[in-house]
Design an enzyme around this catalytic site. Structure first.
Site, PDB file in Angstrom:
ATOM      1  N   THR A  73      44.341 -50.955-124.793  1.00 28.40           N
ATOM      2  CA  THR A  73      43.899 -51.549-123.533  1.00 28.40           C
ATOM      3  C   THR A  73      45.079 -52.281-122.902  1.00 28.40           C
ATOM      4  O   THR A  73      46.204 -52.226-123.409  1.00 28.40           O
ATOM      5  CB  THR A  73      42.674 -52.461-123.765  1.00 28.40           C
ATOM      6  N   LYS A  77      48.985 -49.493-121.927  1.00 26.72           N
ATOM      7  CA  LYS A  77      48.651 -48.079-121.761  1.00 26.72           C
ATOM      8  C   LYS A  77      49.821 -47.223-121.297  1.00 26.72           C
ATOM      9  O   LYS A  77      49.914 -46.048-121.667  1.00 26.72           O
ATOM     10  CB  LYS A  77      47.473 -47.929-120.795  1.00 26.72           C
ATOM     11  N   ASN A  98      45.329 -44.159-123.817  1.00 28.57           N
ATOM     12  CA  ASN A  98      44.347 -45.168-124.228  1.00 28.57           C
ATOM     13  C   ASN A  98      43.851 -44.948-125.639  1.00 28.57           C
ATOM     14  O   ASN A  98      42.990 -45.685-126.125  1.00 28.57           O
ATOM     15  CB  ASN A  98      43.172 -45.251-123.242  1.00 28.57           C
ATOM     16  N   ASP A 114      40.102 -42.421-120.745  1.00 31.06           N
ATOM     17  CA  ASP A 114      39.564 -43.349-119.751  1.00 31.06           C
ATOM     18  C   ASP A 114      38.856 -42.642-118.604  1.00 31.06           C
ATOM     19  O   ASP A 114      37.742 -43.014-118.210  1.00 31.06           O
ATOM     20  CB  ASP A 114      40.684 -44.229-119.170  1.00 31.06           C
ATOM     21  N   GLY A 138      43.528 -50.940-107.701  1.00 27.40           N
ATOM     22  CA  GLY A 138      44.325 -50.860-108.924  1.00 27.40           C
ATOM     23  C   GLY A 138      45.024 -49.523-109.027  1.00 27.40           C
ATOM     24  O   GLY A 138      44.536 -48.501-108.518  1.00 27.40           O
ATOM     25  N   ALA A 139      46.199 -49.533-109.689  1.00 34.61           N
ATOM     26  CA  ALA A 139      46.964 -48.296-109.871  1.00 34.61           C
ATOM     27  C   ALA A 139      47.625 -48.267-111.246  1.00 34.61           C
ATOM     28  O   ALA A 139      48.617 -47.586-111.451  1.00 34.61           O
ATOM     29  CB  ALA A 139      48.016 -48.156-108.771  1.00 34.61           C
ATOM     30  N   GLY A 140      47.044 -49.011-112.199  1.00 33.82           N
ATOM     31  CA  GLY A 140      47.581 -49.057-113.557  1.00 33.82           C
ATOM     32  C   GLY A 140      47.032 -47.943-114.423  1.00 33.82           C
ATOM     33  O   GLY A 140      46.539 -46.929-113.930  1.00 33.82           O
ATOM     34  N   GLY A 141      47.109 -48.155-115.759  1.00 35.14           N
ATOM     35  CA  GLY A 141      46.763 -47.106-116.711  1.00 35.14           C
ATOM     36  C   GLY A 141      45.383 -46.515-116.533  1.00 35.14           C
ATOM     37  O   GLY A 141      45.219 -45.293-116.391  1.00 35.14           O
ATOM     38  N   GLY A 250      31.238 -51.921-116.333  1.00 33.83           N
ATOM     39  CA  GLY A 250      32.271 -51.240-117.102  1.00 33.83           C
ATOM     40  C   GLY A 250      31.833 -50.840-118.499  1.00 33.83           C
ATOM     41  O   GLY A 250      32.488 -50.005-119.133  1.00 33.83           O
TER      42      GLY A 250
END
Length: 272
Positions: A73, A77, A98, A114, A138-141, A250
């Site tokens: 997490t 990632k 992940n 994910d 958001g633009a992360g993992g 989530g």
């Protein structure tokens, strides 16, 4: 009904979950009963590892011969990509890992669940993605994996809003190239009627976090979805519900992938 105690013994295999922070992770809670139901002698435990200690911890994880792998997490990632011995094609395309599994030869291979988990979680709750218009913050993992999964599921469009706009633009370009269609674009975190709104940031882990979008723009035509599983109802979801929107926790993303991960991890249980 009280769940039975885990029967841990000298032959028990360990699956970790690494991250910083780690108190919010729900994977151990959801996957351990699945391992037990499958008769797999595996226990999943959280492992608190900071970004500056990841390289050192990685070597230690590899030295644990009864460790069959670990979930990943935030914030690891993308950093994990360079540390894996090999990558599954999906993880390589997404550019984020992940899950890491120790293969039969002892190598650490990176995987990505994910996006699949997010899509499966939405569909399990009766939501339709095909033809939908989405706004993701958001633009992360996790966001990267979700963007590809939404495109593959047939969503009509995706607007990506990120604090660093260039990251949103890079992600949109990567998805469009992979899909061969103009699907994603960088934009502002301003929802419009009928959209599926996705918070793919860490905002909401703490009650003091600002909301990722302006809740006054949310209305009853929207579905607001989270990647944060703990708390199950984040401040964003509370605000969206108060505005009449449908909400999606989530926890459904976790539940959407844990059975896949459990089966995947139980495939390789070799003694050293």
């Amino acid at each position: 009904m009280v769940a039975p105690a885990l029967a841990v013994n000298g032959s028990t295999k360990i699956m970790g979950v690494i991250g910083d922070p780690i108190a919010q992770v729900m994977t151990p809670t959801t996957i351990n009963p699945i391992f037990a139901a499958r008769g797999a002698n595996i226990v999943c435990v959280p492992l608190h590892i900071s970004a500056r200690e990841l390289d050192t911890a990685w070597a230690g994880l590899k030295a644990l011969r009864n460790l069959i792998g670990f979930g990943i997490t935030l914030p690891h990632k993308q950093a994990a990509l360079a540390l894996c011995d090999s990558l599954d094609p999906l993880a390589k395309r997404v550019g984020a890992v992940n899950l890491v599994r120790r293969e039969a030869d002892g190598a650490f291979r990176g995987y990505q669940f994910d996006g699949k988990g997010f899509v499966r979680g939405l569909k399990a709750q009766g939501h339709t993605l095909s033809g939908s218009h989405c706004l993701m913050v958001g633009a992360g993992g996790a966001a990267i994996a979700i963007a590809f999964a939404l495109a593959e599921e047939g969503a009509a469009s995706l607007t990506i809003a990120n604090r660093t706009r260039t990251k949103a633009e890079e992600l949109a370009d990567a998805v469009n190239r992979a899909m061969g269609r103009s699907f994603a674009r960088a934009g502002d975190p301003r929802p419009t009627p009928g959209e599926i709104i996705i918070n793919a940031t860490s905002l909401g882990l703490s009650v003091s976090d600002p909301l990722p979008i302006d809740a006054s723009l949310v209305d009853e035509t929207m579905l607001v979805a989270e990647v944060i599983a703990k708390p199950e109802v984040t401040p964003l979801l509370k605000a969206a519900r108060a505005r009449g929107a449908r909400v999606h926790s989530g926890i459904h993303m976790i539940r959407g992938q844990v059975d896949l991960i459990a089966a995947h991890m139980a495939e390789v249980q070799t003694d050293s």
